[in-house]
Motif scaffolding. Structure first.
Motif, mmCIF file in Angstrom:
data_model
loop_
_atom_site.group_PDB
_atom_site.id
_atom_site.type_symbol
_atom_site.label_atom_id
_atom_site.label_comp_id
_atom_site.label_asym_id
_atom_site.label_seq_id
_atom_site.Cartn_x
_atom_site.Cartn_y
_atom_site.Cartn_z
ATOM 1 N N LEU A 98 78.091 -21.141 -35.069
ATOM 2 C CA LEU A 98 77.320 -22.418 -34.796
ATOM 3 C C LEU A 98 78.314 -23.076 -34.122
ATOM 4 C CD1 LEU A 98 75.564 -23.006 -38.189
ATOM 5 C CD2 LEU A 98 74.335 -22.663 -35.966
ATOM 6 N N ILE A 99 79.608 -23.020 -34.475
ATOM 7 C CA ILE A 99 80.572 -23.946 -33.858
ATOM 8 C C ILE A 99 80.609 -23.471 -32.226
ATOM 9 C CG2 ILE A 99 83.092 -24.402 -33.446
ATOM 10 C CD1 ILE A 99 82.888 -24.650 -36.677
ATOM 11 N N GLY A 100 80.783 -22.185 -32.118
ATOM 12 C CA GLY A 100 81.002 -21.382 -30.698
ATOM 13 C C GLY A 100 79.740 -21.918 -30.129
ATOM 14 N N LEU A 101 78.401 -22.189 -30.483
ATOM 15 C CA LEU A 101 77.342 -22.375 -29.963
ATOM 16 C C LEU A 101 77.000 -23.920 -29.166
ATOM 17 C CD1 LEU A 101 74.247 -21.409 -29.196
ATOM 18 C CD2 LEU A 101 73.643 -22.482 -31.377
ATOM 19 N N VAL A 102 77.853 -24.789 -29.760
ATOM 20 C CA VAL A 102 77.947 -26.075 -29.411
ATOM 21 C C VAL A 102 78.945 -26.414 -28.488
ATOM 22 C CG1 VAL A 102 76.672 -26.955 -31.030
ATOM 23 C CG2 VAL A 102 78.933 -26.937 -31.181
ATOM 24 N N LEU A 103 79.842 -25.597 -28.134
ATOM 25 C CA LEU A 103 81.094 -25.715 -27.151
ATOM 26 C C LEU A 103 80.485 -25.798 -25.740
ATOM 27 C CD1 LEU A 103 83.772 -22.834 -28.273
ATOM 28 C CD2 LEU A 103 83.811 -25.267 -28.682
ATOM 29 N N PRO A 104 80.961 -26.854 -25.110
ATOM 30 C CA PRO A 104 80.636 -26.912 -23.728
ATOM 31 C C PRO A 104 81.067 -25.703 -22.785
ATOM 32 C CG PRO A 104 82.450 -28.385 -24.256
ATOM 33 C CD PRO A 104 82.123 -27.650 -25.631
ATOM 34 N N SER A 105 80.399 -25.828 -21.658
ATOM 35 C CA SER A 105 80.744 -24.289 -20.851
ATOM 36 C C SER A 105 82.196 -24.102 -20.528
ATOM 37 C CB SER A 105 79.843 -24.586 -19.576
ATOM 38 O OG SER A 105 80.288 -25.704 -18.918
ATOM 39 N N LYS A 106 82.928 -25.167 -20.430
ATOM 40 C CA LYS A 106 84.236 -25.069 -19.871
ATOM 41 C C LYS A 106 85.095 -24.442 -21.071
ATOM 42 C CE LYS A 106 85.037 -28.499 -16.232
ATOM 43 N NZ LYS A 106 85.521 -30.002 -15.869
ATOM 44 N N LEU A 107 84.604 -24.718 -22.002
ATOM 45 C CA LEU A 107 85.330 -24.087 -23.299
ATOM 46 C C LEU A 107 84.743 -22.733 -24.101
ATOM 47 C CD1 LEU A 107 86.134 -27.656 -25.367
ATOM 48 C CD2 LEU A 107 87.605 -26.426 -23.937
ATOM 49 N N ARG A 108 83.693 -22.481 -23.307
ATOM 50 C CA ARG A 108 83.012 -21.286 -23.899
ATOM 51 C C ARG A 108 84.120 -19.896 -23.633
ATOM 52 N NH1 ARG A 108 77.816 -21.241 -23.460
ATOM 53 N NH2 ARG A 108 78.040 -23.415 -23.758
ATOM 54 N N ILE A 109 85.099 -20.150 -23.067
ATOM 55 C CA ILE A 109 86.044 -18.964 -23.268
ATOM 56 C C ILE A 109 86.694 -18.977 -24.593
ATOM 57 C CG2 ILE A 109 88.104 -20.474 -22.155
ATOM 58 C CD1 ILE A 109 89.039 -18.073 -20.870
ATOM 59 N N LEU A 110 86.732 -20.056 -25.454
ATOM 60 C CA LEU A 110 87.327 -19.968 -26.766
ATOM 61 C C LEU A 110 86.376 -19.635 -27.707
ATOM 62 C CD1 LEU A 110 89.184 -23.249 -26.342
ATOM 63 C CD2 LEU A 110 90.080 -21.012 -26.118
ATOM 64 N N SER A 111 85.301 -19.132 -27.488
ATOM 65 C CA SER A 111 84.240 -18.902 -28.585
ATOM 66 C C SER A 111 84.747 -17.582 -29.689
ATOM 67 C CB SER A 111 82.948 -18.340 -27.876
ATOM 68 O OG SER A 111 82.936 -17.439 -27.051
ATOM 69 N N GLY A 112 85.494 -16.622 -28.868
ATOM 70 C CA GLY A 112 85.894 -15.557 -29.656
ATOM 71 C C GLY A 112 87.205 -15.906 -30.567
ATOM 72 N N VAL A 113 88.178 -17.046 -29.885
ATOM 73 C CA VAL A 113 89.101 -17.710 -30.637
ATOM 74 C C VAL A 113 88.593 -18.411 -32.036
ATOM 75 C CG1 VAL A 113 90.791 -19.116 -30.601
ATOM 76 C CG2 VAL A 113 90.390 -18.151 -28.657
ATOM 77 N N VAL A 114 87.395 -19.043 -31.669
ATOM 78 C CA VAL A 114 86.887 -19.904 -32.928
ATOM 79 C C VAL A 114 86.198 -18.730 -34.144
ATOM 80 C CG1 VAL A 114 84.657 -20.977 -33.662
ATOM 81 C CG2 VAL A 114 86.050 -21.771 -31.670
ATOM 82 N N ALA A 115 85.618 -17.660 -33.681
ATOM 83 C CA ALA A 115 84.957 -16.799 -34.434
ATOM 84 C C ALA A 115 86.142 -16.010 -35.274
ATOM 85 C CB ALA A 115 84.171 -15.426 -33.680
ATOM 86 N N GLU A 173 76.562 -31.082 -17.515
ATOM 87 C CA GLU A 173 76.772 -30.477 -18.914
ATOM 88 C C GLU A 173 75.617 -30.921 -19.674
ATOM 89 O OE1 GLU A 173 78.026 -27.713 -21.096
ATOM 90 O OE2 GLU A 173 79.578 -28.409 -19.662
ATOM 91 N N LEU A 174 75.088 -29.985 -20.543
ATOM 92 C CA LEU A 174 74.113 -30.189 -21.432
ATOM 93 C C LEU A 174 74.846 -31.061 -22.508
ATOM 94 C CD1 LEU A 174 72.139 -26.737 -21.330
ATOM 95 C CD2 LEU A 174 71.432 -28.958 -20.421
ATOM 96 N N SER A 175 73.725 -31.863 -23.462
ATOM 97 C CA SER A 175 74.156 -32.371 -24.489
ATOM 98 C C SER A 175 74.455 -31.588 -25.471
ATOM 99 C CB SER A 175 73.336 -33.665 -24.761
ATOM 100 O OG SER A 175 72.163 -32.928 -25.047
ATOM 101 N N VAL A 176 75.259 -31.903 -26.486
ATOM 102 C CA VAL A 176 75.419 -31.021 -27.887
ATOM 103 C C VAL A 176 73.899 -30.382 -28.328
ATOM 104 C CG1 VAL A 176 76.191 -30.886 -30.091
ATOM 105 C CG2 VAL A 176 77.656 -32.096 -28.523
ATOM 106 N N GLY A 177 73.284 -31.643 -28.532
ATOM 107 C CA GLY A 177 71.943 -31.181 -29.028
ATOM 108 C C GLY A 177 71.153 -30.317 -28.070
ATOM 109 N N ALA A 178 71.180 -30.499 -26.986
ATOM 110 C CA ALA A 178 70.392 -29.468 -25.944
ATOM 111 C C ALA A 178 71.154 -27.988 -26.043
ATOM 112 C CB ALA A 178 70.642 -30.111 -24.583
ATOM 113 N N ARG A 179 72.465 -27.953 -26.082
ATOM 114 C CA ARG A 179 73.012 -26.577 -26.390
ATOM 115 C C ARG A 179 72.603 -25.962 -27.604
ATOM 116 N NH1 ARG A 179 77.675 -29.561 -24.194
ATOM 117 N NH2 ARG A 179 78.710 -29.586 -26.221
ATOM 118 N N LEU A 180 72.500 -26.777 -28.454
ATOM 119 C CA LEU A 180 72.268 -26.306 -30.091
ATOM 120 C C LEU A 180 70.610 -25.873 -29.877
ATOM 121 C CD1 LEU A 180 73.202 -25.792 -32.605
ATOM 122 C CD2 LEU A 180 72.504 -28.274 -33.193
#
Length: 378
Positions: A98-115, A173-180
């Motif tokens: 869920l945290i990885g889902l709301v990351l902005p596009s520039k930080l999407r590279i860190l989704s694996g780090v989050v997991a 960039e989409l808002s947090v709510g829109a990304r979620l």
């Protein structure tokens, strides 16, 4: 080509030096065990093989994000100490998705780090003292690796960085709510969340000696398309295999020291360059570092079990990708190539090409190629 190879070998030297100095610094401030491994590995990973620089904002964001995820793991591990271990692991795994889902596009590279960061405290005994030590080690590793890269960056690369420093305008960039909202409507998100939550339990159920690698397989390798998942699986297993060679040679011969840590990490980077497997560099460095620096010289049982368990993680990721909401990049690429009614298809075709090529390679089909653009009025 010779210049590129020279730059990559220079990077291997800097990687070894960064890992050795980070190992010495971590031990110098009283750290030990896993924390030392984290510092040495992050120092090696932050060095980019082409010596291009990370955006400055990535450093505080990375530390804050990793600190938050580790804190969630520690808090739930301590707060739910009486709950079943598998339940707590699955809960934290779901929260990380869920945290990885709301990351902005520039930080999407860190989704694996989050997991990965969220569940690390659960793989041992969670404590705030461990959290403090790990954050200190990560900070030291980031600082040392970055300073050494800046110091050893060739003048030609520095000049190129200065002339190409202007960035292309970013897409809105989409808002947090829109990304979620968009993520929660995607079957691919739910597929990954469910199996990320169950992967550790599945590993325990099938008798894996190190069941965490089934979880790592799902969160790091499972992609929306079959081709992208296949490419990650290939790179992961090659990297894991290459990553054990230098520790076997160095640690079991010279023992564990700052010098041997540098030789292992630098030697692994040089080996990857020599074999022309640059896409596996990060996996090989992690394999050399996390698995062995924190535990000392290799023991006979660890290598085959780790390899087998990671292979099971790859198999689980592939099975989920093929059986639940399968999405073929090759099929989409071919359909889009033949659809001349979409004038803006070139960007999507270029994005699909690597995954489509991987699918074609596994199926024994000709490598797909981008269609020739039609000139206006043709």
């Amino acid at each position: 080509m010779a210049a590129d190879r020279s730059l990559e070998l220079r990077a291997a030297l800097v990687i070894g030096l960064a890992a050795a100095l980070s190992d010495a610094a971590c031990q110098g401030v009283g750290l030990s065990g896993d924390s030392v491994a984290y510092g040495a590995v992050i120092a090696a990973l932050v060095v980019r093989p082409d010596f291009s620089r990370w955006p400055l904002l990535i450093y505080p964001v990375l530390l804050a994000l990793v600190g938050l995820c580790l804190a969630i793991g520690v808090s739930l591990g301590l707060g739910l100490a009486d709950a079943p271990e598998l339940f707590v692991f699955g809960l934290v795994a779901a929260l990380m998705q869920l945290i990885g889902l709301v990351l902005p596009s520039k930080l999407r590279i860190l989704s694996g780090v989050v997991a990965i960061a969220g569940v690390l405290p659960l793989l041992g005994t969670p404590s705030w003292a461990s959290w403090r030590d790990q954050m200190l080690a990560l900070s030291l590793g980031l600082a040392i690796g970055t300073l050494l890269q800046v110091t050893f960056t060739p003048a030609a690369v520095q000049a190129q960085e200065e002339t190409s420093s202007s960035e292309a305008p970013a897409a809105p960039e989409l808002s947090v709510g829109a990304r979620l909202s968009r993520g929660l409507r995607s079957p691919f998100f739910w597929r990954k969340l469910i199996f990320a939550s169950l992967a550790y339990t599945i590993g325990v159920g099938v008798g894996a000696v190190t069941p965490k690698y089934l979880y790592f397989g799902v969160v790091l390798l499972l992609n929306d398309s079959i081709g992208a998942t296949l490419a990650r699986v290939r790179d992961r297993m090659v990297g894991v295999s290459l990553g054990v060679l230098m520790p076997l040679l160095v640690f079991n011969t010279l023992g564990l020291s700052d010098v041997s840590v540098g030789l292992v990490m630098g030697g692994t980077a040089a080996l990857v360059v020599a074999l022309n497997h640059q896409s596996t560099l990060r996996t090989a460095l992690i394999s050399s570092g996390v698995a062995f620096i924190g535990y000392g010289p290799l023991v006979a049982w660890y290598i085959p079990h780790r390899w087998i368990d990671y292979l099971m993680g790859c198999g689980l990721a592939l099975a989920v990708g093929l059986l639940l909401f399968p999405s073929s990049a090759l099929r989409r690429f071919n359909a889009l190539s033949n659809d001349v009614s979409q004038p803006d298809r070139w960007t999507e075709l270029q994005a699909l090409l690597p995954a489509a090529s991987e699918e074609a390679r596994w199926l024994g089909l000709p490598t797909p190629e981008l269609p020739t653009p039609q000139l206006p009025g043709a």
